[in-house]
Design an enzyme around this catalytic site. Structure first.
Site, mmCIF file in Angstrom:
data_model
loop_
_atom_site.group_PDB
_atom_site.id
_atom_site.type_symbol
_atom_site.label_atom_id
_atom_site.label_comp_id
_atom_site.label_asym_id
_atom_site.label_seq_id
_atom_site.Cartn_x
_atom_site.Cartn_y
_atom_site.Cartn_z
ATOM 1 N N ASP A 69 14.271 10.703 -15.490
ATOM 2 C CA ASP A 69 12.844 10.545 -15.740
ATOM 3 C C ASP A 69 12.031 10.803 -14.482
ATOM 4 O OD1 ASP A 69 13.469 9.921 -18.291
ATOM 5 O OD2 ASP A 69 12.814 7.837 -18.240
ATOM 6 N N THR A 111 10.810 -3.232 -2.296
ATOM 7 C CA THR A 111 10.700 -4.361 -3.233
ATOM 8 C C THR A 111 9.770 -4.054 -4.396
ATOM 9 O OG1 THR A 111 8.971 -5.298 -1.800
ATOM 10 C CG2 THR A 111 11.220 -6.122 -1.501
ATOM 11 N N ASP A 123 5.624 4.044 -1.650
ATOM 12 C CA ASP A 123 6.516 5.068 -2.197
ATOM 13 C C ASP A 123 5.781 6.309 -2.659
ATOM 14 O OD1 ASP A 123 5.396 4.260 -4.698
ATOM 15 O OD2 ASP A 123 6.951 2.742 -4.913
ATOM 16 N N TYR A 183 8.659 -0.508 -7.026
ATOM 17 C CA TYR A 183 9.228 0.298 -8.112
ATOM 18 C C TYR A 183 10.708 0.576 -7.844
ATOM 19 C CZ TYR A 183 9.011 3.903 -11.814
ATOM 20 O OH TYR A 183 9.194 4.642 -12.953
ATOM 21 N N SER A 186 12.736 -2.278 -9.038
ATOM 22 C CA SER A 186 12.732 -2.325 -10.499
ATOM 23 C C SER A 186 13.664 -1.274 -11.095
ATOM 24 C CB SER A 186 11.310 -2.101 -11.026
ATOM 25 O OG SER A 186 10.438 -3.125 -10.586
ATOM 26 N N ASP A 195 -0.882 -6.850 -4.181
ATOM 27 C CA ASP A 195 -0.247 -5.785 -3.410
ATOM 28 C C ASP A 195 -0.910 -4.428 -3.659
ATOM 29 O OD1 ASP A 195 1.443 -7.600 -2.333
ATOM 30 O OD2 ASP A 195 3.281 -6.805 -3.223
ATOM 31 N N GLY A 196 -1.338 -4.181 -4.905
ATOM 32 C CA GLY A 196 -1.988 -2.913 -5.217
ATOM 33 C C GLY A 196 -3.286 -2.730 -4.450
#
Length: 289
Positions: free
Chosen positions: A174, A185, A145, A187, A190, A70-71
């Site tokens: 943070d 789906t 994102d 970060y 997560s 995906d990256g």
């Protein structure tokens, strides 16, 4: 389709075995193929000019095959932002939602491409900009994102968020994730954010480790504009933060900087071959963990 361009993450296909197989298969069927093997997908600063075809892909290319995970596909989406060429991700990694073709299904996928048997989905993107003293110092796009997070020493980040010019909330956390449906789906998930269908037109805003008991994700319209302002830290100290676009492009932030995120006029075109629905894929990925 007759003209293809292959972008390979060399770390995922070190001997170019899969890359060469695809190249030879397409050429055997009379197709024109070019190959770029990237040793390590680079990270660079958030200058919009850097998003304008850095791979020098010919504009008459009809399909870009992206081999990796995906990256790798996210970076390819940025690198081909203004070309309007559809991408097909071939997953050589592990958990992936964007690269829909697995290694075992490559030949079948190529047959679909050669036979013009596929669909093209348009995915919404985000564009984010950073203002410092009223001047724009950074602008970049993201398919997944835009993330603002703390940087340096371990201190909570203080920031204020407004939507369409109206103050929403002041956070101590943070950081903050602003996600597209495609990136829900990643970060966002997560960090406890909701999952959205990729075809939806919306944005999801999810705080990262908020220091409060009542902070939740917020789902916004795709037409909304989000403004995040970095505030002073405890005792009036200058805060250091960072904005990140799809895990690649970055820009440092300091107290007083404003981040503006909205829907981009650009979209990413993804080729869809599989008859498996997103919900079926989601079920399979969740069952693997």
């Amino acid at each position: 389709m007759n003209k293809f361009y292959i972008v390979t993450n060399r770390a995922k296909d070190p001997e170019l075995e899969t890359t060469n197989y695809i190249c030879e298969y397409l050429k055997a069927h009379g197709k024109d193929v070019s190959v770029l093997a990237r040793e390590n997908p680079s990270k660079y600063d958030g200058k919009e000019s850097r998003e304008r075809n850095p791979l020098q892909i010919p504009e008459d290319t009809e399909c870009i095959l992206v081999l990796g995970g995906d990256g790798t596909l996210l970076q390819a989406a940025r690198d081909t932002l203004h070309l309007n060429i559809p991408l097909l991700g071939i997953n050589l990694g592990t958990l992936g939602f964007l690269a829909e073709v697995e290694k075992s299904g490559i030949e079948e996928a190529l047959e679909h491409l050669i036979g013009d048997d596929y669909e093209v989905e348009e995915r919404m993107m985000l564009v984010g900009s950073v203002l410092r003293n009223g001047q724009e110092i950074c602008r970049a796009h993201a398919l997944n994102d835009v993330v603002v997070n703390r940087y340096g020493h371990l201190m909570v980040l203080a920031y204020e968020v407004a939507v369409n010019g109206q103050k929403l909330n002041r956070y101590q956390a943070d950081g903050m994730i602003v996600s597209t449906p495609t990136g829900s789906t990643g970060y966002n998930m997560s960090a406890g954010g909701p999952i959205a269908l990729p075809s939806a037109q919306l944005m999801v805003m999810t705080p990262i480790c908020p220091h409060t008991l009542n902070t939740r994700s917020i789902v916004l319209s795709a037409e909304d504009t989000i403004e995040l302002r970095i505030e002073e830290g405890r005792g009036g100290c200058v805060q250091e933060a960072e904005i990140n676009f799809d895990g690649g492009l970055t820009q440092s932030l300091v107290t007083g900087d404003k981040v503006i995120v909205r829907r981009s006029e650009q979209t990413t075109k993804l080729i869809h071959i599989s008859k498996v629905s997103f919900l079926e894929t989601l079920h399979k990925k969740m069952s693997e963990n």
